[in-house]
Design an enzyme around this catalytic site. Sequence first.
Site, PDB file in Angstrom:
ATOM      1  N   ASP A   8      -6.188  -0.315   3.860  1.00  0.00           N
ATOM      2  CA  ASP A   8      -6.040  -1.013   2.587  1.00  0.00           C
ATOM      3  C   ASP A   8      -4.600  -0.908   2.107  1.00  0.00           C
ATOM      4  OD1 ASP A   8      -7.669  -2.330   0.244  1.00  0.00           O
ATOM      5  OD2 ASP A   8      -6.245  -0.939  -0.689  1.00  0.00           O
ATOM      6  N   HIS A 148      -8.204  -0.398  -6.787  1.00  0.00           N
ATOM      7  CA  HIS A 148      -6.806  -0.833  -6.674  1.00  0.00           C
ATOM      8  C   HIS A 148      -5.847   0.323  -6.445  1.00  0.00           C
ATOM      9  CE1 HIS A 148      -7.718  -4.977  -7.260  1.00  0.00           C
ATOM     10  NE2 HIS A 148      -8.312  -4.730  -8.410  1.00  0.00           N
TER      11      HIS A 148
END
Length: 206
Positions: A8, A148
């Site tokens: 990610d 996030h």
Amino acid sequence: MHTFVVIDFETTGLSPAHGARPTEIAAVLVRNGKIQDSYQSLMNAGVYIPYMIEELTGISNDMVRAAPKVSTVMQEVGEFVGDHPLVAHNAAFDKKFLDAEFARLKIKRRQEFVCSLLLARRVFPSAPSHKLSALATTLGLQGAKRYHRALADAEVTAHLLLHIKEALQERYRLPHISHELMLALQNVPRSQLAAYVAKYSAAKTI
DNA sequence: TGCCAGGCCCTCTTTAGGGCCTT
């Protein structure tokens, strides 16, 4: 698919073709259904982080200024990833950043990405949303209190992929789901999923 | 100067449009 690595990125924007660069990466190694190792680092690509993205990720220009160079981090990521199959949520996004940064270092990616977003849309079509945080809630996945940030998102994605794999095994009574099958299924039209799995299973047992 | 992603996927589709998803 006993071993895979989830990746990610947090970045300064949506497209490396328009100057966006990574600010953080996490890679999570999953083996036999468990997270066994992880790598995470902020990185300094010398690119300004827009205010909106600072707000979204909590990663500030000051944090990145003090972080290791992007080249150092990406080299380490390459070593961590090795030849393991790769997984990401909306893999097209992470793939284009990984390839862009690897290209700067003349590193070639050697494996394809499995996309947990494409698979989730096929396996859980009635989920109210297929964004990572929403799927985590809907499916009751272990994981993040925040989103996030690279490691938190990579860990949730790892649990999501395992959940998808279990659902497929249970639904189609398969003893094992290979990386090859996951790669194929993410591109099979949703309405043809069952037929494809049946055909694949029959071919493998002959 | 102002603008700026791109691929998937559904549908009131395929001679297209718009929402979703990633930051």
